[in-house]
Design an enzyme around this catalytic site. Sequence first.
Site, PDB file in Angstrom:
ATOM      1  N   GLY A  10      -3.131  -7.380 -11.283  1.00 58.83           N
ATOM      2  CA  GLY A  10      -2.333  -6.371 -10.591  1.00 58.83           C
ATOM      3  C   GLY A  10      -1.191  -6.976  -9.800  1.00 58.83           C
ATOM      4  O   GLY A  10      -1.382  -7.909  -9.026  1.00 58.83           O
ATOM      5  N   GLY A  12       0.838  -5.240  -7.632  1.00 60.01           N
ATOM      6  CA  GLY A  12       1.254  -4.350  -6.559  1.00 60.01           C
ATOM      7  C   GLY A  12       1.358  -5.094  -5.246  1.00 60.01           C
ATOM      8  O   GLY A  12       1.457  -6.324  -5.212  1.00 60.01           O
ATOM      9  N   PHE A  13       1.326  -4.362  -4.143  1.00 62.91           N
ATOM     10  CA  PHE A  13       1.432  -4.999  -2.830  1.00 62.91           C
ATOM     11  C   PHE A  13       0.325  -6.032  -2.625  1.00 62.91           C
ATOM     12  O   PHE A  13       0.570  -7.130  -2.120  1.00 62.91           O
ATOM     13  CB  PHE A  13       1.352  -3.938  -1.729  1.00 62.91           C
ATOM     14  CG  PHE A  13       2.528  -3.024  -1.676  1.00 62.91           C
ATOM     15  CD1 PHE A  13       3.750  -3.463  -1.201  1.00 62.91           C
ATOM     16  CD2 PHE A  13       2.415  -1.708  -2.097  1.00 62.91           C
ATOM     17  CE1 PHE A  13       4.846  -2.617  -1.151  1.00 62.91           C
ATOM     18  CE2 PHE A  13       3.504  -0.852  -2.048  1.00 62.91           C
ATOM     19  CZ  PHE A  13       4.719  -1.303  -1.577  1.00 62.91           C
ATOM     20  N   GLU A 176       6.983  14.250   0.130  1.00 64.43           N
ATOM     21  CA  GLU A 176       8.266  13.575  -0.080  1.00 64.43           C
ATOM     22  C   GLU A 176       8.868  13.949  -1.421  1.00 64.43           C
ATOM     23  O   GLU A 176      10.095  14.122  -1.529  1.00 64.43           O
ATOM     24  CB  GLU A 176       8.084  12.059   0.023  1.00 64.43           C
ATOM     25  CG  GLU A 176       7.815  11.567   1.429  1.00 64.43           C
ATOM     26  CD  GLU A 176       7.784  10.052   1.532  1.00 64.43           C
ATOM     27  OE1 GLU A 176       8.163   9.525   2.587  1.00 64.43           O
ATOM     28  OE2 GLU A 176       7.383   9.400   0.543  1.00 64.43           O
TER      29      GLU A 176
END
Length: 455
Positions: A10, A12-13, A176
């Site tokens: 992964g 991601g962050f 959002e």
Amino acid sequence: MSRPRILVVGAGFAGVGCVRRLERRLTAREAAISLLSPFSYQLYLPLLPQVASGVLTPQSVALSLRRSERHRTRIIPGGAVGVDTAAKVAVVRTISGELETEPYDHLVLAPGSVTRTFDIPGLAEHARGMKTLAEAAYIRDHVIAQLDLADASQDEAERTARLQFVVVGGGYAGTETAACLQLLTHNAVKRYPRLDPRLIKWHLVDIAPALMPELGPKLGAAALDVLRKRGIEVSLGVSVASVDEENVTLTDGRVLPCRTLIWTAGVAASPLIGTLGSETLRGRLVVGSDMAVPGLDGVWALGDAAAVPDLAKGEADAICPPTAQHAMRQGKAVADNLVATLRGEPTRPYVHKDLGLVVDLGGLDGVSKPLGVELHGMPAQAVARAYHWAALRTNVAKTRVMTNWLLNAVAGDDFVRTGFLASKSGTLRDFEYTDVYLTPEQVRTHTASLRAAGS
């Protein structure tokens, strides 16, 4: 003696945070590091609604993993579809569709999450998501296409349906998304003199009784006020009963003629977690306070896919929420614990007190709660953008994002469609590939056949 093999799943962050920390703390002689990801970029997920609305370009929120030559991590282009913890191998589906195995000595699982769905008639066939860069780019094309088609149509019923949009999910992503895309259509309709702006209707629905309850009642009410002033109809305590090509039926009995349903009703841990056959909590892999997986040698898990104890809350059953600020810090903490394990040192528990939340509603509106201070309006929007800008990992990304913000503020948008996936439906199953994962039995069968072939 061969170097320990560290495989991080992964980008991601959490995964990228772990890899960058490992590169800084380990020498090339101490370990071989590999990062498994279908794409060679880290996605800055919180800004996807601004990509969908055209405020930011897709490239500006895709942070390249190959830009710097000093990074030595081997990047494997593919996704893990299963893990055999007994054989210590991950089964990888490459971007060319082939199944391969990747051995490891230490496995860091940070596969993130997928859009959470329910067994609602028509949902899988007709809902669009907002979880990947491709989905955000597609949603923008799709929304502008509805304006184009409505403008060209002579059928009043079709025109009405194409100009009605439904977003499901009253959390940060859904709020959002509805706010930013409503601004997109509000500004774009000025270029369509044949369309009546009053026909464009946005609906935000959520089964929860309040909008973004994590922000508290005051800020939730402030966000609700912003949306309703823009003409967005917000329905709380309501969900979707069924979907088809032309209508969305809500649980309160309303039938909305609609060609666009955007589903953002929460996330679920990556299906990869189910291939391990280990204990889970609310679908997330159970881990210790140091993020090691109990009973699995050399396996660590973090981010959205792991139920990391939230020690800062002081509650026995509290787990960390699936937010970017926790994922980034967990990545560094896992790296430190992995280094400690390799060097025979004790690991440390993960502790982080939440710094607050920010929500950018587009334009000059926002609601934020940094360090417990409640803000709304322009100050909140300034805080939200400052936080996102500071959190971007590279100076190149910061420059691109700031340039996009300034250019959009000055020049606006041309509302151009790229034609991306124009001949496909662009539903959840077209982007998130949740049906490619193996069962634990299939994983063992696959790895056993490979071992037999090699013997």
